[in-house]
Design a protein around this motif. Structure first.
Motif, PDB file in Angstrom:
ATOM      1  N   LEU A  41      16.588   5.469  54.346  1.00 20.60           N
ATOM      2  CA  LEU A  41      15.221   5.945  54.491  1.00 20.60           C
ATOM      3  C   LEU A  41      14.621   6.305  53.135  1.00 20.60           C
ATOM      4  N   LEU A  42      13.480   5.708  52.821  1.00 24.04           N
ATOM      5  CA  LEU A  42      12.755   6.024  51.592  1.00 24.04           C
ATOM      6  C   LEU A  42      11.536   6.892  51.877  1.00 24.04           C
ATOM      7  N   ALA A  43      10.846   6.624  52.988  1.00 26.93           N
ATOM      8  CA  ALA A  43       9.644   7.381  53.344  1.00 26.93           C
ATOM      9  C   ALA A  43       9.305   7.113  54.800  1.00 26.93           C
ATOM     10  N   LEU A  44       8.544   8.022  55.391  1.00 24.16           N
ATOM     11  CA  LEU A  44       8.050   7.819  56.751  1.00 24.16           C
ATOM     12  C   LEU A  44       6.865   8.726  56.984  1.00 24.16           C
ATOM     13  N   ASP A  45       5.991   8.308  57.856  1.00 25.82           N
ATOM     14  CA  ASP A  45       4.848   9.125  58.240  1.00 25.82           C
ATOM     15  C   ASP A  45       4.270   8.599  59.538  1.00 25.82           C
ATOM     16  N   GLY A  46       3.700   9.507  60.315  1.00 29.04           N
ATOM     17  CA  GLY A  46       2.896   9.142  61.471  1.00 29.04           C
ATOM     18  C   GLY A  46       1.437   9.178  61.058  1.00 29.04           C
ATOM     19  N   LEU A  47       0.606   8.463  61.779  1.00 26.75           N
ATOM     20  CA  LEU A  47      -0.810   8.384  61.444  1.00 26.75           C
ATOM     21  C   LEU A  47      -1.667   8.926  62.585  1.00 26.75           C
TER      22      LEU A  47
ATOM     23  N   GLY B 299       0.503   3.261  64.205  1.00 30.07           N
ATOM     24  CA  GLY B 299       0.697   4.649  64.592  1.00 30.07           C
ATOM     25  C   GLY B 299       1.552   5.383  63.578  1.00 30.07           C
ATOM     26  N   GLY B 300       2.243   4.635  62.740  1.00 32.20           N
ATOM     27  CA  GLY B 300       3.101   5.226  61.727  1.00 32.20           C
ATOM     28  C   GLY B 300       3.954   4.162  61.072  1.00 32.20           C
ATOM     29  N   TYR B 301       4.800   4.593  60.143  1.00 30.31           N
ATOM     30  CA  TYR B 301       5.639   3.634  59.427  1.00 30.31           C
ATOM     31  C   TYR B 301       6.898   4.312  58.902  1.00 30.31           C
ATOM     32  N   TRP B 302       7.878   3.486  58.603  1.00 30.41           N
ATOM     33  CA  TRP B 302       9.070   3.880  57.867  1.00 30.41           C
ATOM     34  C   TRP B 302       9.194   2.905  56.709  1.00 30.41           C
ATOM     35  N   MET B 303       9.599   3.392  55.552  1.00 30.57           N
ATOM     36  CA  MET B 303       9.967   2.529  54.433  1.00 30.57           C
ATOM     37  C   MET B 303      11.473   2.693  54.289  1.00 30.57           C
ATOM     38  N   ILE B 304      12.188   1.573  54.403  1.00 33.81           N
ATOM     39  CA  ILE B 304      13.642   1.626  54.297  1.00 33.81           C
ATOM     40  C   ILE B 304      14.116   0.658  53.219  1.00 33.81           C
ATOM     41  N   GLN B 305      15.310   0.899  52.718  1.00 35.43           N
ATOM     42  CA  GLN B 305      15.929   0.000  51.747  1.00 35.43           C
ATOM     43  C   GLN B 305      17.268  -0.430  52.311  1.00 35.43           C
ATOM     44  N   VAL B 306      17.374  -1.733  52.571  1.00 39.17           N
ATOM     45  CA  VAL B 306      18.582  -2.315  53.146  1.00 39.17           C
ATOM     46  C   VAL B 306      18.885  -3.626  52.434  1.00 39.17           C
ATOM     47  N   LYS B 307      20.004  -4.233  52.774  1.00 39.10           N
ATOM     48  CA  LYS B 307      20.419  -5.456  52.073  1.00 39.10           C
ATOM     49  C   LYS B 307      19.766  -6.730  52.598  1.00 39.10           C
ATOM     50  N   THR B 308      19.401  -6.739  53.896  1.00 39.36           N
ATOM     51  CA  THR B 308      18.891  -7.978  54.488  1.00 39.36           C
ATOM     52  C   THR B 308      17.802  -7.688  55.519  1.00 39.36           C
ATOM     53  N   LYS B 309      17.034  -8.713  55.842  1.00 37.42           N
ATOM     54  CA  LYS B 309      16.047  -8.614  56.909  1.00 37.42           C
ATOM     55  C   LYS B 309      16.735  -8.299  58.232  1.00 37.42           C
ATOM     56  N   GLU B 310      17.890  -8.907  58.445  1.00 33.49           N
ATOM     57  CA  GLU B 310      18.640  -8.674  59.683  1.00 33.49           C
ATOM     58  C   GLU B 310      19.014  -7.201  59.838  1.00 33.49           C
TER      59      GLU B 310
END
Length: 137
Positions: A42-48, A79-90
């Motif tokens: 998890l890098l960031a998240l927020d609801g709108l 309605g909101g978002y998460w920014m994540i950092q992972v190795k693959t789209k899968e």
């Protein structure tokens, strides 16, 4: 790789100003958010807030035009978002699949553009603005 997971709740485009999720839904979502955090992705998240409380700025003919929400033509809104950092789209899709979303919610998974994705001429232009480069380390 960074990915945004965009929450698209059906019907939110018509939500009244100040509409908030119920506590039970928030509790389930907080557990999910905690699992993202504990996994270190998890890098960031927020609801709108609902679109009724927002505004859109369009640029027809190069001139800004402000339209206050709600937006009659909107079919889907965030309605909101998460920014994540992972190795693959899968892996990003796997995380999105674990979300305790309801029947009326969809999560769109989109990869964030990295500087390495761009051609040399774009990198050259962006390189002229070092203070606007993301700080990673």
């Amino acid at each position: 790789m960074r990915f945004m997971m965009l929450m698209i709740p059906k019907g939110y485009e018509k939500a009244a100003p100040g509409t908030m999720p119920d506590a039970k839904a928030v509790a389930a979502m907080m557990k999910y958010n905690e699992s993202l955090q504990k996994a270190g992705v998890l890098l960031a998240l927020d609801g709108l807030h609902p679109p009724a409380m927002g505004a859109r700025v369009s640029f027809s003919g190069g001139k800004p035009k402000v339209t206050d929400g709600p937006f009659a033509e909107a079919k889907e809104v965030l309605g909101g978002y998460w920014m994540i950092q992972v190795k693959t789209k899968e892996e990003a899709i796997e995380w999105a699949s674990r979300c305790p979303a309801s029947d009326n919610e969809v999560i769109e998974v989109r990869q964030v553009q990295e500087m390495s994705d761009f051609p040399a001429d774009v990198k050259e232009v962006v390189g002229k603005y070092p203070d606007l480069q993301p700080k990673r380390g």
